[in-house]
Every structure is written in structure tokens, then in C-alpha cells.
Design a protein around this motif. Structure first.
Motif, PDB file in Angstrom:
ATOM      1  N   TRP A 200       0.848  -1.196   0.000  1.00  0.00           N
ATOM      2  CA  TRP A 200       0.000   0.000   0.000  1.00  0.00           C
ATOM      3  C   TRP A 200       0.882   1.244   0.000  1.00  0.00           C
ATOM      4  CZ3 TRP A 200      -5.461  -0.666   0.575  1.00  0.00           C
ATOM      5  CH2 TRP A 200      -5.863  -1.991   0.812  1.00  0.00           C
ATOM      6  N   TRP A 201       0.595   2.190  -0.922  1.00  0.00           N
ATOM      7  CA  TRP A 201       1.471   3.327  -1.165  1.00  0.00           C
ATOM      8  C   TRP A 201       0.705   4.640  -1.024  1.00  0.00           C
ATOM      9  CZ3 TRP A 201       6.538   2.330  -3.412  1.00  0.00           C
ATOM     10  CH2 TRP A 201       6.793   0.974  -3.602  1.00  0.00           C
ATOM     11  N   ALA A 202       1.298   5.586  -0.308  1.00  0.00           N
ATOM     12  CA  ALA A 202       0.755   6.940  -0.179  1.00  0.00           C
ATOM     13  C   ALA A 202       1.763   7.912  -0.779  1.00  0.00           C
ATOM     14  CB  ALA A 202       0.480   7.292   1.282  1.00  0.00           C
ATOM     15  N   ARG A 207       3.806   2.224   2.450  1.00  0.00           N
ATOM     16  CA  ARG A 207       3.499   2.418   3.862  1.00  0.00           C
ATOM     17  C   ARG A 207       3.032   1.154   4.562  1.00  0.00           C
ATOM     18  NH1 ARG A 207       6.251   5.400   5.554  1.00  0.00           N
ATOM     19  NH2 ARG A 207       4.928   6.149   7.262  1.00  0.00           N
ATOM     20  N   LEU A 208       2.557   0.171   3.791  1.00  0.00           N
ATOM     21  CA  LEU A 208       2.101  -1.088   4.384  1.00  0.00           C
ATOM     22  C   LEU A 208       2.482  -2.235   3.452  1.00  0.00           C
ATOM     23  CD1 LEU A 208      -1.577  -0.472   5.636  1.00  0.00           C
ATOM     24  CD2 LEU A 208       0.386  -1.071   7.061  1.00  0.00           C
ATOM     25  N   ASP A 277      -4.368   4.813   9.587  1.00  0.00           N
ATOM     26  CA  ASP A 277      -3.155   5.624   9.780  1.00  0.00           C
ATOM     27  C   ASP A 277      -2.578   6.056   8.437  1.00  0.00           C
ATOM     28  OD1 ASP A 277      -3.313   5.526  12.518  1.00  0.00           O
ATOM     29  OD2 ASP A 277      -1.846   3.914  12.747  1.00  0.00           O
ATOM     30  N   LEU A 278      -2.594   5.164   7.467  1.00  0.00           N
ATOM     31  CA  LEU A 278      -2.100   5.489   6.135  1.00  0.00           C
ATOM     32  C   LEU A 278      -2.980   6.561   5.489  1.00  0.00           C
ATOM     33  CD1 LEU A 278      -1.042   2.956   3.384  1.00  0.00           C
ATOM     34  CD2 LEU A 278      -2.547   4.826   2.847  1.00  0.00           C
ATOM     35  N   GLU A 281      -2.315  10.149   6.063  1.00  0.00           N
ATOM     36  CA  GLU A 281      -1.153  10.755   5.398  1.00  0.00           C
ATOM     37  C   GLU A 281      -1.501  11.358   4.036  1.00  0.00           C
ATOM     38  OE1 GLU A 281       2.214   8.175   5.145  1.00  0.00           O
ATOM     39  OE2 GLU A 281       1.786   7.209   7.068  1.00  0.00           O
TER      40      GLU A 281
END
Length: 282
Positions: A200-202, A207-208, A277-278, A281
Motif C-alpha cells: 500500500w502506497w501513499a 506504507r504497508l 493511519d495510512l 497521510e
């Protein structure tokens, strides 16, 4: 503060869809405001204004819900804007992440070679088949495969056998029916030796890292090497995406799929609070 938009329950539109209830609870515990949207109105009737009528006006929002066609998401984003709500992921960003032709060229070095059509006719399919060349391939459309019908509607043992390949394509088209998106996509078959990993990308940063929802308790002994993949994903300039990877038999980590994070399913093994939490961001 970011507003989290979740689909409502079909039978009780004032309650969140049960599939996303844990994320709603985690979001509220983290201090995020949650609003409900009518997914059926978005996906079936196309009545985007009715779908967002319970969304408070103003602010920024991120969606977590069921898949939407790119054109439906565009109508959704426009309806939100009419309420003064700015979606964190714009319509063109969503399409680029959600449909394979939008991201393939940027990730071509780390994903199976692919060719696709603009529709579902035999001539266009044969063109894509010849472009990819002889050998085995996996068939899908712009957004989804039929991997649970592997031998009849997904795997093509030999692209050089045009009639046999077209038989798989016809069955795929039959099964996808009105849900088919774009055209056929042919992907060079690569042999993987691990379960898929969903990352998982922000804003271009991973990020995950977790399991794929299809195999929520199955993770490789060592996590994926993202050193080659990371700069390519960052280069897409997309706010929130998932990248599914698998280990090829030669030891290379390969991108199986990239998707918009808003409509990517969360495996049960990733706590909802970690995903929230992600989202904070974004």
C-alpha cells in the motif's frame, strides 16, 4: 481534516456496509469523520448526486469502497465537487491506477509483457496476440481477470494457436458480461513461486506490506525487494495505490497488478487501524 467516505448498507442506508464496518470504527476512533455514500446509485443508476446526498459540504475526502468504473468514479468526483468536497484522488488519477493501460508503460520493466485491445472483436484480439508473440499468456480485461476460471477463461497455453486462444477469450467475455472493462489484455505468462503480496502506497511511498486478500494468512518468508519497483511507482505521481507483487522462479519480484487504493480490498491480516493511519497521510 480528511473525510472518509464509505458505502452504506443496501438495506439500511444509514448504516455502513458490513464489509467496511471495521474501517469505519477505526476511523472514528482516530478522530476522522465518516460519511456514507450509496454505491448502488453510483454503480448502477449513475445518479451520483443522489449517491452523495448524505456527504457534508466542504473539505477533502478519500473513498474506501467497492470498485467503480472509471466513468462512474468521474461522475462521483464531480458530484462531490458540487458539494464543495475535493476528492484526494482525481478522476484521471483513478483511471490511471484502476485500468492496466494507465500504468503499464511506466512499470513495463517490472511486470509481465502485455498487449491489449480497444474492444472485444476477433480481429483486434488477433492483432494483440501477434504483438505479444508465441507462447503462454494470461487473459484479463483492463481491470480484472477470471483467475478462478483458470483453464477456461484465463490461461492460454499457446498464443500461436489462434482458434484455441480465441475460445478462451470468448469464454472470458461471456463470464465478464456487462462487467467487462475496456478490451482484452494479454499478459505474458510468468511462473511465480510465492503467494502474492499486497503493498500500500501513499504519495509514492510504500506504507504497508501485507498478504493478498485471496491468501490473507500466506506471506513469503522474506518481504519483497522494492528497490527497483519503488522509484517507478513514485514516478506515477498517484496519491493512493496498491501494488501486488509475486516472486518469479528466477528470484525477481514482479508486479502482478497495480490498483487504486480506494477500491483495493484489505486482507483480514492487516488491522483496520493500520490502514486508517495510512489514510491520514493522504
Amino acid at each position: 481534516m480528511t473525510l472518509l467516505l464509505l458505502p452504506c448498507d443496501v438495506l439500511n442506508p444509514r448504516r455502513v456496509d458490513e464489509h467496511f464496518a471495521a474501517e469505519a470504527e477505526a476511523a472514528r476512533a482516530a478522530g476522522l469523520e465518516v460519511a456514507l455514500v450509496d454505491h448502488d446509485a453510483l454503480a448502477r443508476s449513475g445518479d451520483a448526486d443522489r449517491a452523495v446526498r448524505r456527504v457534508p459540504e466542504g473539505g477533502e475526502a478519500v473513498y474506501r469502497g467497492w470498485m467503480l468504473r472509471a466513468e462512474r468514479y468521474a461522475a462521483f468526483a464531480e458530484a462531490l465537487r458540487r458539494r464543495g468536497v475535493v476528492p484526494k484522488t482525481g478522476a484521471e488519477q483513478y483511471r490511471r491506477a484502476h485500468e492496466l493501460p494507465g500504468w503499464y508503460r511506466d512499470l513495463a520493466a517490472v511486470t509481465p509483457r502485455s498487449a491489449w485491445t480497444g474492444g472485444d472483436d476477433r480481429a483486434d484480439f488477433d492483432r494483440a496476440r501477434r504483438e505479444l508473440g508465441a507462447g503462454p499468456a494470461v487473459l484479463r480485461d483492463y481491470t480484472k481477470s477470471m483467475k478462478h476460471y483458470w483453464h477456461e477463461a484465463a490461461f492460454i497455453p499457446e498464443l500461436g494457436d489462434g482458434d484455441a486462444a480465441w475460445a478462451v477469450a470468448r469464454r472470458f467475455r461471456e463470464l465478464r458480461d456487462e462487467d467487462m472493462v475496456g478490451g482484452f489484455v494479454l499478459r505474458r505468462f510468468e511462473r511465480f513461486v510465492s503467494a502474492e503480496v499486497r503493498t500500500w502506497w501513499a504519495h509514492g511511498r510504500c506504507r504497508l506490506v501485507g498478504a493478498h486478500p485471496d491468501t490473507p494468512d500466506d506471506l513469503p518468508a522474506t518481504g519483497p525487494d522494492l528497490s527497483v519497483v519503488a522509484p517507478l511507482v513514485a514516478g506515477l505521481g498517484l496519491p493512493f495505490v496498491t501494488v501486488d507483487l509475486a516472486l518469479r522462479e528466477d528470484g525477481a519480484w514482479r508486479v502482478v497488478e497495480l490498483g487504486d487504493g480506494q477500491v483495493s480490498d484489505r486482507p483480514a491480516s492487516i488491522p483496520p487501524a493500520a490502514l486508517i493511519d495510512l489514510l491520514r497521510e493522504l
